[in-house]
Design a protein around this motif. Sequence first.
Motif, PDB file in Angstrom:
ATOM      1  N   ALA A 182     175.988   2.106 -31.645  1.00  0.00           N
ATOM      2  CA  ALA A 182     176.892   1.706 -32.718  1.00  0.00           C
ATOM      3  C   ALA A 182     177.787   0.539 -32.308  1.00  0.00           C
ATOM      4  CB  ALA A 182     177.749   2.890 -33.146  1.00  0.00           C
ATOM      5  N   SER A 187     173.208  -4.405 -33.364  1.00  0.00           N
ATOM      6  CA  SER A 187     173.347  -3.373 -34.388  1.00  0.00           C
ATOM      7  C   SER A 187     174.260  -3.852 -35.509  1.00  0.00           C
ATOM      8  CB  SER A 187     173.891  -2.092 -33.758  1.00  0.00           C
ATOM      9  OG  SER A 187     174.113  -1.102 -34.739  1.00  0.00           O
ATOM     10  N   ARG A 188     175.382  -4.450 -35.139  1.00  0.00           N
ATOM     11  CA  ARG A 188     176.317  -4.958 -36.151  1.00  0.00           C
ATOM     12  C   ARG A 188     175.710  -6.107 -36.943  1.00  0.00           C
ATOM     13  NH1 ARG A 188     179.738  -4.641 -31.658  1.00  0.00           N
ATOM     14  NH2 ARG A 188     179.880  -6.920 -31.532  1.00  0.00           N
ATOM     15  N   ASP A 191     173.044  -5.019 -39.695  1.00  0.00           N
ATOM     16  CA  ASP A 191     173.645  -4.571 -40.951  1.00  0.00           C
ATOM     17  C   ASP A 191     174.303  -5.721 -41.698  1.00  0.00           C
ATOM     18  OD1 ASP A 191     172.851  -1.957 -40.587  1.00  0.00           O
ATOM     19  OD2 ASP A 191     174.786  -1.238 -39.889  1.00  0.00           O
ATOM     20  N   THR A 211     162.060   2.298 -34.529  1.00  0.00           N
ATOM     21  CA  THR A 211     162.953   3.127 -33.731  1.00  0.00           C
ATOM     22  C   THR A 211     162.300   3.341 -32.361  1.00  0.00           C
ATOM     23  OG1 THR A 211     161.929   5.176 -34.525  1.00  0.00           O
ATOM     24  CG2 THR A 211     163.846   4.367 -35.744  1.00  0.00           C
ATOM     25  N   GLN A 222     168.173   1.988 -38.422  1.00  0.00           N
ATOM     26  CA  GLN A 222     169.109   1.430 -39.410  1.00  0.00           C
ATOM     27  C   GLN A 222     168.414   0.878 -40.663  1.00  0.00           C
ATOM     28  OE1 GLN A 222     172.255   0.100 -35.896  1.00  0.00           O
ATOM     29  NE2 GLN A 222     172.056  -1.230 -37.677  1.00  0.00           N
ATOM     30  N   LYS A 224     167.526   0.569 -44.531  1.00  0.00           N
ATOM     31  CA  LYS A 224     168.461   0.711 -45.652  1.00  0.00           C
ATOM     32  C   LYS A 224     167.943  -0.001 -46.899  1.00  0.00           C
ATOM     33  CE  LYS A 224     171.528  -1.440 -43.139  1.00  0.00           C
ATOM     34  NZ  LYS A 224     170.610  -2.097 -42.152  1.00  0.00           N
ATOM     35  N   ARG A 235     170.562   4.766 -46.520  1.00  0.00           N
ATOM     36  CA  ARG A 235     170.325   4.313 -45.154  1.00  0.00           C
ATOM     37  C   ARG A 235     169.890   5.470 -44.271  1.00  0.00           C
ATOM     38  NH1 ARG A 235     175.753   1.675 -43.269  1.00  0.00           N
ATOM     39  NH2 ARG A 235     174.403   1.099 -41.546  1.00  0.00           N
ATOM     40  N   THR A 236     169.261   5.129 -43.160  1.00  0.00           N
ATOM     41  CA  THR A 236     168.816   6.148 -42.208  1.00  0.00           C
ATOM     42  C   THR A 236     169.707   6.210 -40.973  1.00  0.00           C
ATOM     43  OG1 THR A 236     167.392   4.644 -40.938  1.00  0.00           O
ATOM     44  CG2 THR A 236     166.412   5.746 -42.850  1.00  0.00           C
ATOM     45  N   TRP A 237     170.653   5.290 -40.823  1.00  0.00           N
ATOM     46  CA  TRP A 237     171.388   5.128 -39.572  1.00  0.00           C
ATOM     47  C   TRP A 237     170.378   4.847 -38.461  1.00  0.00           C
ATOM     48  CZ3 TRP A 237     176.388   4.360 -40.438  1.00  0.00           C
ATOM     49  CH2 TRP A 237     176.939   4.909 -41.601  1.00  0.00           C
ATOM     50  N   SER A 238     170.589   5.381 -37.254  1.00  0.00           N
ATOM     51  CA  SER A 238     169.703   5.023 -36.141  1.00  0.00           C
ATOM     52  C   SER A 238     168.479   5.924 -36.040  1.00  0.00           C
ATOM     53  CB  SER A 238     170.474   5.063 -34.822  1.00  0.00           C
ATOM     54  OG  SER A 238     170.959   6.370 -34.562  1.00  0.00           O
ATOM     55  N   LYS A 239     168.432   6.980 -36.821  1.00  0.00           N
ATOM     56  CA  LYS A 239     167.341   7.948 -36.711  1.00  0.00           C
ATOM     57  C   LYS A 239     166.127   7.528 -37.541  1.00  0.00           C
ATOM     58  CE  LYS A 239     170.367  11.896 -35.801  1.00  0.00           C
ATOM     59  NZ  LYS A 239     170.793  13.248 -36.229  1.00  0.00           N
TER      60      LYS A 239
END
Length: 272
Positions: A182, A187-188, A191, A211, A222, A224, A235-239
């Motif tokens: 995160a 990662s930033r 998004d 992933t 991530q 989305k 979104r899935t986030w990191s999973k």
Amino acid sequence: MIRIGAVAAHFGRDLEFGLQRVATLIDHARRSGVALLVLPDAALGGYLADLRHPDPESLPPALPVDDPHVRKVAALAAEMVVCFGFCEADGDQRYNSALCVTGDGVLGLHRKVHQPVGESIAYSPGERFAAFDTPVGRLGMLIDYDKTFPESSRALALDGAEVIASLSAWPTSITNRAPRMAQDRQSRLFDLYDQARAAENQVVLASSNQTGALGGMRFLGQAKVVGPGGDILARTWSKAGIAVAQIDVRAEIAIARRVLNHLTERKPEAYG
């Protein structure tokens, strides 16, 4: 109204295993009523194991567009519109490519234009961005680093794209990896680019990503779906998983452009 799904999942070198995973994801998406499914870049054969110094002896398998593995994905898609990435073989050239298919065949092909340092050892660059018509509306595709450049998405929007499918095998920072994903710079940025490209063009953007890990690469996930105002709808986030959003694409674009229409209010003569 249509349902759009963006996938976060791991894909490696094993083509048969990759096809099985594609089949499972399409089946799950179909049960969720998804009409457009965007799989990650390199869903057939995986991405590079080392981005800075790719080993010419361990590159992803290169497949022609009419390869049986590619045709199998189209058959699995059936009535669904499915976008996926693979290493394309065209004569002596290899491209990092994305295909958009249904059971009726190929709707669109995009070859990655923008290449980070090292990728030119493995792939030739593409040369253009073009939208195309599909059963779910006019669509354009980006791959990985393409979305870093605003001109890529703008070219698709100017060509009438209502939805942009952005397929990635986007890793964490290679030069300055953070202890937590995160907090990672990439990662930033991943998004940020997704939201900015949707908002500045007032289109829907479906962003998929790999992933897990391959060689020295650790991928972000991530996935989305982003609305034309830049709002993340799912979104899935990191999973691993499928981010699914239901949206009336044309209606939402019309609302976003009702007062401020970014495409018609451009001043190209001032940009030179």
